[in-house]
Motif scaffolding. Structure first.
Motif, PDB file in Angstrom:
ATOM      1  N   ASP A   1     -53.764  26.348 -41.825  1.00 46.70           N
ATOM      2  CA  ASP A   1     -52.697  27.083 -42.507  1.00 46.70           C
ATOM      3  C   ASP A   1     -51.864  27.883 -41.510  1.00 46.70           C
ATOM      4  O   ASP A   1     -50.636  27.905 -41.585  1.00 46.70           O
ATOM      5  CB  ASP A   1     -53.279  28.019 -43.571  1.00 46.70           C
ATOM      6  CG  ASP A   1     -53.713  27.285 -44.827  1.00 46.70           C
ATOM      7  OD1 ASP A   1     -53.272  26.141 -45.043  1.00 46.70           O
ATOM      8  OD2 ASP A   1     -54.500  27.870 -45.591  1.00 46.70           O
ATOM      9  N   GLU A   2     -52.540  28.527 -40.568  1.00 48.03           N
ATOM     10  CA  GLU A   2     -51.817  29.299 -39.558  1.00 48.03           C
ATOM     11  C   GLU A   2     -50.982  28.380 -38.664  1.00 48.03           C
ATOM     12  O   GLU A   2     -49.819  28.682 -38.356  1.00 48.03           O
ATOM     13  CB  GLU A   2     -52.792  30.111 -38.706  1.00 48.03           C
ATOM     14  CG  GLU A   2     -52.093  30.949 -37.668  1.00 48.03           C
ATOM     15  CD  GLU A   2     -53.050  31.771 -36.819  1.00 48.03           C
ATOM     16  OE1 GLU A   2     -52.554  32.678 -36.121  1.00 48.03           O
ATOM     17  OE2 GLU A   2     -54.269  31.521 -36.830  1.00 48.03           O
TER      18      GLU A   2
ATOM     19  N   HIS B   1     -45.798  26.209 -36.986  1.00 46.35           N
ATOM     20  CA  HIS B   1     -44.975  25.016 -36.790  1.00 46.35           C
ATOM     21  C   HIS B   1     -43.663  25.118 -37.571  1.00 46.35           C
ATOM     22  O   HIS B   1     -42.597  24.743 -37.071  1.00 46.35           O
ATOM     23  CB  HIS B   1     -45.762  23.781 -37.230  1.00 46.35           C
ATOM     24  CG  HIS B   1     -44.985  22.510 -37.179  1.00 46.35           C
ATOM     25  ND1 HIS B   1     -44.726  21.850 -36.005  1.00 46.35           N
ATOM     26  CD2 HIS B   1     -44.396  21.776 -38.157  1.00 46.35           C
ATOM     27  CE1 HIS B   1     -44.007  20.757 -36.263  1.00 46.35           C
ATOM     28  NE2 HIS B   1     -43.804  20.701 -37.558  1.00 46.35           N
ATOM     29  N   ARG B   2     -43.737  25.628 -38.778  1.00 50.41           N
ATOM     30  CA  ARG B   2     -42.545  25.737 -39.634  1.00 50.41           C
ATOM     31  C   ARG B   2     -41.690  26.947 -39.300  1.00 50.41           C
ATOM     32  O   ARG B   2     -40.602  27.098 -39.824  1.00 50.41           O
ATOM     33  CB  ARG B   2     -42.974  25.809 -41.092  1.00 50.41           C
ATOM     34  CG  ARG B   2     -43.541  24.503 -41.603  1.00 50.41           C
ATOM     35  CD  ARG B   2     -43.893  24.589 -43.053  1.00 50.41           C
ATOM     36  NE  ARG B   2     -44.261  23.269 -43.547  1.00 50.41           N
ATOM     37  CZ  ARG B   2     -44.996  23.063 -44.613  1.00 50.41           C
ATOM     38  NH1 ARG B   2     -45.443  24.076 -45.327  1.00 50.41           N
ATOM     39  NH2 ARG B   2     -45.293  21.833 -44.995  1.00 50.41           N
ATOM     40  N   GLY B   3     -42.197  27.842 -38.458  1.00 44.04           N
ATOM     41  CA  GLY B   3     -41.448  29.036 -38.091  1.00 44.04           C
ATOM     42  C   GLY B   3     -41.576  30.151 -39.104  1.00 44.04           C
ATOM     43  O   GLY B   3     -40.799  31.105 -39.080  1.00 44.04           O
ATOM     44  N   ASP B   4     -42.543  30.048 -40.009  1.00 42.12           N
ATOM     45  CA  ASP B   4     -42.751  31.087 -41.017  1.00 42.12           C
ATOM     46  C   ASP B   4     -43.379  32.345 -40.418  1.00 42.12           C
ATOM     47  O   ASP B   4     -43.224  33.434 -40.971  1.00 42.12           O
ATOM     48  CB  ASP B   4     -43.648  30.570 -42.146  1.00 42.12           C
ATOM     49  CG  ASP B   4     -43.018  29.423 -42.912  1.00 42.12           C
ATOM     50  OD1 ASP B   4     -41.776  29.288 -42.881  1.00 42.12           O
ATOM     51  OD2 ASP B   4     -43.771  28.660 -43.553  1.00 42.12           O
TER      52      ASP B   4
ATOM     53  N   GLY C   1     -44.804  34.136 -36.378  1.00 40.18           N
ATOM     54  CA  GLY C   1     -44.748  34.018 -34.926  1.00 40.18           C
ATOM     55  C   GLY C   1     -43.341  34.163 -34.375  1.00 40.18           C
ATOM     56  O   GLY C   1     -42.379  34.373 -35.106  1.00 40.18           O
ATOM     57  N   GLU C   2     -43.257  34.068 -33.073  1.00 47.80           N
ATOM     58  CA  GLU C   2     -41.989  34.182 -32.355  1.00 47.80           C
ATOM     59  C   GLU C   2     -41.693  32.860 -31.655  1.00 47.80           C
ATOM     60  O   GLU C   2     -42.609  32.171 -31.207  1.00 47.80           O
ATOM     61  CB  GLU C   2     -42.093  35.285 -31.297  1.00 47.80           C
ATOM     62  CG  GLU C   2     -42.375  36.667 -31.857  1.00 47.80           C
ATOM     63  CD  GLU C   2     -41.205  37.223 -32.638  1.00 47.80           C
ATOM     64  OE1 GLU C   2     -40.046  36.961 -32.246  1.00 47.80           O
ATOM     65  OE2 GLU C   2     -41.446  37.908 -33.646  1.00 47.80           O
ATOM     66  N   PRO C   3     -40.422  32.495 -31.540  1.00 45.16           N
ATOM     67  CA  PRO C   3     -40.084  31.274 -30.805  1.00 45.16           C
ATOM     68  C   PRO C   3     -40.524  31.375 -29.340  1.00 45.16           C
ATOM     69  O   PRO C   3     -40.520  32.458 -28.754  1.00 45.16           O
ATOM     70  CB  PRO C   3     -38.557  31.198 -30.893  1.00 45.16           C
ATOM     71  CG  PRO C   3     -38.164  32.145 -31.972  1.00 45.16           C
ATOM     72  CD  PRO C   3     -39.254  33.168 -32.072  1.00 45.16           C
ATOM     73  N   VAL C   4     -40.897  30.251 -28.774  1.00 48.54           N
ATOM     74  CA  VAL C   4     -41.277  30.192 -27.363  1.00 48.54           C
ATOM     75  C   VAL C   4     -40.009  30.194 -26.524  1.00 48.54           C
ATOM     76  O   VAL C   4     -39.089  29.406 -26.772  1.00 48.54           O
ATOM     77  CB  VAL C   4     -42.115  28.927 -27.069  1.00 48.54           C
ATOM     78  CG1 VAL C   4     -42.443  28.828 -25.593  1.00 48.54           C
ATOM     79  CG2 VAL C   4     -43.380  28.925 -27.908  1.00 48.54           C
ATOM     80  N   THR C   5     -39.951  31.070 -25.555  1.00 52.64           N
ATOM     81  CA  THR C   5     -38.772  31.166 -24.685  1.00 52.64           C
ATOM     82  C   THR C   5     -39.041  30.439 -23.368  1.00 52.64           C
ATOM     83  O   THR C   5     -40.187  30.111 -23.037  1.00 52.64           O
ATOM     84  CB  THR C   5     -38.441  32.639 -24.383  1.00 52.64           C
ATOM     85  OG1 THR C   5     -39.515  33.196 -23.609  1.00 52.64           O
ATOM     86  CG2 THR C   5     -38.247  33.445 -25.667  1.00 52.64           C
ATOM     87  N   ASP C   6     -37.986  30.222 -22.603  1.00 56.37           N
ATOM     88  CA  ASP C   6     -38.144  29.622 -21.278  1.00 56.37           C
ATOM     89  C   ASP C   6     -39.035  30.497 -20.403  1.00 56.37           C
ATOM     90  O   ASP C   6     -39.850  29.990 -19.624  1.00 56.37           O
ATOM     91  CB  ASP C   6     -36.787  29.418 -20.604  1.00 56.37           C
ATOM     92  CG  ASP C   6     -35.997  28.264 -21.218  1.00 56.37           C
ATOM     93  OD1 ASP C   6     -36.542  27.542 -22.082  1.00 56.37           O
ATOM     94  OD2 ASP C   6     -34.825  28.093 -20.827  1.00 56.37           O
TER      95      ASP C   6
END
Length: 93
Positions: free
Chosen positions: A50-51, A56-59, A61-66
């Protein structure tokens, strides 16, 4: 192997497959989303799945940056823009 059918993503339901591994751990695979996780128990594997799906859906967490990628020793240019099917045996069954 157990199969817990919760339907498909078109109807708002999910199809989840549970696999008991040789070492006694459990893998949970959301076949519609193409995400998998594992745990010591079935309940833990499902909670982890579930986590993972929410991430994966962006519900959550934070986006991964460069910068995050570089901190992990990964060259940002080496990461594809589009998701790819994982090299995991349960996705090719």
């Amino acid at each position: 192997m157990a199969r817990a059918d919760a339907g498909d993503s078109d109807s708002g339901q999910r199809k989840i497959r549970l696999v008991e591994e040789e070492d006694g751990r459990w893998s949970a695979i959301d076949e519609g989303v193409g995400v998998a996780s594992q745990g010591e128990t079935r309940s833990e594997a499902l909670a982890n799945l579930d986590e993972a799906v929410a991430l994966h859906r962006g519900d959550i967490g934070e986006p991964v940056t460069d910068a995050d990628l570089r901190d992990l020793g990964v060259a940002p240019d080496a990461v594809p823009d589009e998701p790819q099917e994982p090299d995991a045996p349960w996705f090719s069954e």
